[in-house]
Design a protein around this motif. Structure first.
Motif, short mmCIF file in Angstrom:
data_model
loop_
_atom_site.label_atom_id
_atom_site.label_comp_id
_atom_site.label_asym_id
_atom_site.label_seq_id
_atom_site.Cartn_x
_atom_site.Cartn_y
_atom_site.Cartn_z
N SER A 155 0.83 -1.21 0.00
CA SER A 155 0.00 0.00 0.00
C SER A 155 0.87 1.25 0.00
O SER A 155 0.58 2.23 -0.71
N THR A 169 -3.17 3.09 4.17
CA THR A 169 -4.09 2.19 4.87
C THR A 169 -5.30 1.80 4.05
O THR A 169 -6.14 1.04 4.52
N GLN A 170 -5.43 2.29 2.83
CA GLN A 170 -6.59 1.94 2.01
C GLN A 170 -6.30 2.14 0.54
O GLN A 170 -5.38 2.87 0.16
N TYR A 291 -10.72 -1.33 -0.19
CA TYR A 291 -9.83 -2.07 0.71
C TYR A 291 -9.36 -1.16 1.83
O TYR A 291 -8.98 -0.01 1.60
N ARG A 292 -9.41 -1.69 3.07
CA ARG A 292 -8.87 -0.96 4.22
C ARG A 292 -7.98 -1.90 5.03
O ARG A 292 -8.22 -3.11 5.09
N GLN A 295 -8.99 -5.00 7.65
CA GLN A 295 -10.39 -5.15 7.27
C GLN A 295 -10.98 -6.48 7.75
O GLN A 295 -12.19 -6.58 7.97
#
Length: 424
Positions: A155, A169-170, A291-292, A295
């Motif tokens: 990421s 983070t996402q 997406y996180r 999750q």
């Protein structure tokens, strides 16, 4: 294949299957009816319509699917004799793969990306356990740690300065979502089920709420995921491939002596396990549309608990996933309805106390009765639980269910054992 059928614990005769299959179906039907009656009774006494509302049931189905897919992944792996503690890590890889592919090429690519990344996690677990003989638990824990670090690194590498958005983070939002549909007859035309649900009649309205929740606006992929449960049963218990795979988890030395490629079957099973867990991660991305990081929130471990609760059987793990999905959906829908679960727990524990008393297990009966009294007292005294406890409801449900189910479990005999040809 007749010789492979002689491997202990892997096959039964057709007559036995027919007889036990009919009895099992009747028993499951009675369990479902009894559970619905009990929940309906608790709903009437507590006045909490959210217990069986269509919105709760729809959310429960949606949240149960990722848990069920992780549990199915564990089923394939452990039936082949490989313990898979790394289900959560493989789900994490699946969420990142779905987020990365989904924002660029749509929901179809998200499915493929999640499957591929999860399968890679399964391949790594198979390489460590089957080829190099690493302890299965150690390898699984390592994959969970590695997956969390890897997706954070990817990421930072790909999303930090991405013009489409996202960050460390996402991911950027998905470019498309899978289509939804409603099942015919029940959910088309006049809203008959909705009218029945709003009457709040005993059992009838509850049944209408359940049917309305699981038949309206259901995603196509959700239906396919549900169909994977009977498909897995047919594959593992009604095909030669399934018999070979299960023989590797029961007695790999005997299976090897009969010509079953044990190492290859274990690799296939663990890779399938990773792919199914990754698919569970895909559903989490579809629920959020993005997406996180973190999750999964431990859903891979809850899937493992559902597998154990289900006694390493597809139907049982589906029931476990449904239970945990219901608890998760209820705590999201209503904090006061969670309190009503204390009444349900009290009734169940009272039944356990009676059952243990009949079997002359005094200590277990007294403990169950004491906890039943505590749960009933909590229901009568508490109006609303603190948010922290409410959000922990699915995990508390996991602990309670596993403690009640632990007496009847029977895992595959060679599950978790490192197999080396010629050493057994």
């Amino acid at each position: 294949m007749s010789s492979v059928a002689s491997v202990p614990g892997t096959s039964r005769g057709p007559v036995t299957d027919l007889l036990t299959g009919g009895g099992r179906a009747r028993r499951i039907t009675w369990y479902v009816v009894g559970a619905l009656v009990l929940v309906s009774l608790v709903r009437v006494i507590s006045g909490e319509a959210a217990l069986t509302s269509s919105s709760t049931m729809s959310a429960a189905l949606l949240l149960a699917v990722p848990i069920g897919l992780a549990a199915l992944g564990g089923l394939f792996s452990e039936r082949a004799g490989v313990v898979n503690i790394g289900l959560d890590g493989m789900m994490i890889l699946g969420t990142w793969g779905a987020g990365f592919a989904g924002y660029q090429w749509g929901w179809g690519a998200a499915v493929l990306g999640g499957l591929l990344f999860g399968a890679l996690g399964g391949l790594l677990h198979a390489l460590a356990t089957v080829t190099f003989g690493v302890d299965h638990v150690v390898s699984g824990v390592a994959i969970n740690i590695l997956a969390a670090g890897l997706v954070r690194f990817l990421s930072e590498l790909l999303y930090s300065d991405n013009p489409a958005g996202g960050g460390v983070t996402q991911s950027p939002p998905l470019s498309s979502n899978p289509p939804e549909l409603s099942l015919p007859v029940l959910s088309s035309g006049p809203d008959l089920l909705g009218d029945l649900e709003r009457q709040h009649w005993f059992l009838v309205s509850d049944l209408a709420g359940v049917l309305r929740g699981v038949t309206s606006g259901v995603g196509v992929l959700t239906i396919l995921a549900v169909l994977l449960v009977p498909a897995s049963y047919l594959l593992l218990w009604r095909t030669a491939f399934g018999l070979r795979l299960r023989s590797c988890g029961e007695n790999p030395a005997a299976a090897d002596s009969l010509g079953v490629p044990v190492y290859r079957m274990k690799y296939i099973a663990v890779i399938i396990s990773g792919a199914l867990s990754g698919l569970g991660g895909v559903f989490l991305v579809f629920i959020a549309g993005i997406y996180r990081e973190n999750q999964t929130n431990g859903r891979g471990f809850i899937g493992l608990a559902a597998l154990i609760f289900g006694n390493w059987r597809p139907g049982g793990l589906a029931a476990g996933a449904g239970l945990f999905g219901f608890a998760d959906a209820l705590q999201l829908r209503s904090r006061t309805a969670v309190v009503a679960l204390l009444l349900l727990v009290a009734v169940l524990l009272a039944a356990v106390a009676v059952w243990q008393g009949v079997r002359r297990r005094a200590v277990q009966a007294v403990l169950a009765a004491a906890f039943a009294g505590a749960a009933l007292t909590g229901f009568l005294m508490i109006e609303e639980l603190p948010p922290g406890i409410v959000s922990f409801t699915p995990h508390l449900t996991t602990l309670l269910v596993l403690s009640l189910a632990s007496q009847r479990l029977r895992m595959p005999k060679a599950d978790g054992l490192v197999y080396r040809r010629g050493e057994h």
